[in-house]
Design a protein around this motif. Sequence first.
Motif, short mmCIF file in Angstrom:
data_model
loop_
_atom_site.label_atom_id
_atom_site.label_comp_id
_atom_site.label_asym_id
_atom_site.label_seq_id
_atom_site.Cartn_x
_atom_site.Cartn_y
_atom_site.Cartn_z
N GLU A 43 -4.00 15.04 5.41
CA GLU A 43 -3.25 14.44 6.52
C GLU A 43 -2.77 13.04 6.16
OE1 GLU A 43 -5.86 14.51 9.87
OE2 GLU A 43 -5.73 16.68 10.13
N MET A 44 -3.65 12.26 5.53
CA MET A 44 -3.29 10.89 5.17
C MET A 44 -2.23 10.87 4.07
SD MET A 44 -7.01 9.05 5.41
CE MET A 44 -6.46 7.39 5.12
N LYS A 45 -2.32 11.78 3.10
CA LYS A 45 -1.31 11.86 2.05
C LYS A 45 0.04 12.27 2.63
CE LYS A 45 -2.18 13.43 -2.08
NZ LYS A 45 -2.64 14.19 -3.25
N ARG A 48 1.51 9.26 4.36
CA ARG A 48 2.00 8.30 3.37
C ARG A 48 3.32 8.78 2.76
NH1 ARG A 48 -2.43 5.48 -0.37
NH2 ARG A 48 -3.61 4.46 1.26
N ALA A 49 3.41 10.08 2.50
CA ALA A 49 4.63 10.63 1.92
C ALA A 49 5.80 10.46 2.88
CB ALA A 49 4.43 12.10 1.57
N GLU A 50 5.58 10.72 4.16
CA GLU A 50 6.64 10.56 5.15
C GLU A 50 7.06 9.10 5.27
OE1 GLU A 50 5.16 12.29 8.75
OE2 GLU A 50 5.31 14.33 7.98
N ALA A 57 3.84 15.63 -0.53
CA ALA A 57 2.64 14.81 -0.43
C ALA A 57 1.87 14.79 -1.74
CB ALA A 57 1.74 15.32 0.69
N ASP A 58 2.16 15.74 -2.63
CA ASP A 58 1.48 15.78 -3.93
C ASP A 58 1.90 14.62 -4.82
OD1 ASP A 58 0.18 18.10 -3.19
OD2 ASP A 58 1.76 19.39 -3.99
N ARG A 59 3.04 14.03 -4.53
CA ARG A 59 3.55 12.92 -5.35
C ARG A 59 3.04 11.56 -4.87
NH1 ARG A 59 9.77 14.71 -6.48
NH2 ARG A 59 9.24 16.66 -7.53
#
Length: 156
Positions: A43-45, A48-50, A57-59
């Motif tokens: 959820e946090m990744k 952060r991606a957004e 989100a993997d990046r």
Amino acid sequence: MQFRATRLDPSWQAKRIAAQERQAKNDAPHLLSRGGYERKKKEMKKARAEAAGVESADRVESPPRHEMWIAARTKTDGQMTSKSARVVADKIFKEKLKNIREEFEQKFELLARSQQQTAVAHDGVRVSTKGSCAVPDPSPEQTHTDKLRMIPYLSF
């Protein structure tokens, strides 16, 4: 019947009591339910991606452990699960600020040193990086701006 027999066994009762005592000492419970830290990390990744405008989100780097610990103990209204969790979160925040301040001071010190070294002495001739396109004059009486005034098309 077998389940009941295992629960009435004295070794099971000892394990149960030990677990209850440990749980009673836990004064900063998390709110992660079945998903655990792995779900919270996803959820946090994703958040952060957004925020970074990244499509996957993997990046995005995984959040640090201290951020996950705080997020796991923060209610939806922004309150912490307990006073002791608030105390620990405050300590983490103060330590993070201290680290940021120290990093900033180190970078500022490096910048100040590099600016002090812009004027370098070379073979007795003071060369300044300001206006480094002009040829340095070995005479100490003449400054760089005096040289520029000698050029006819540059008047001050």
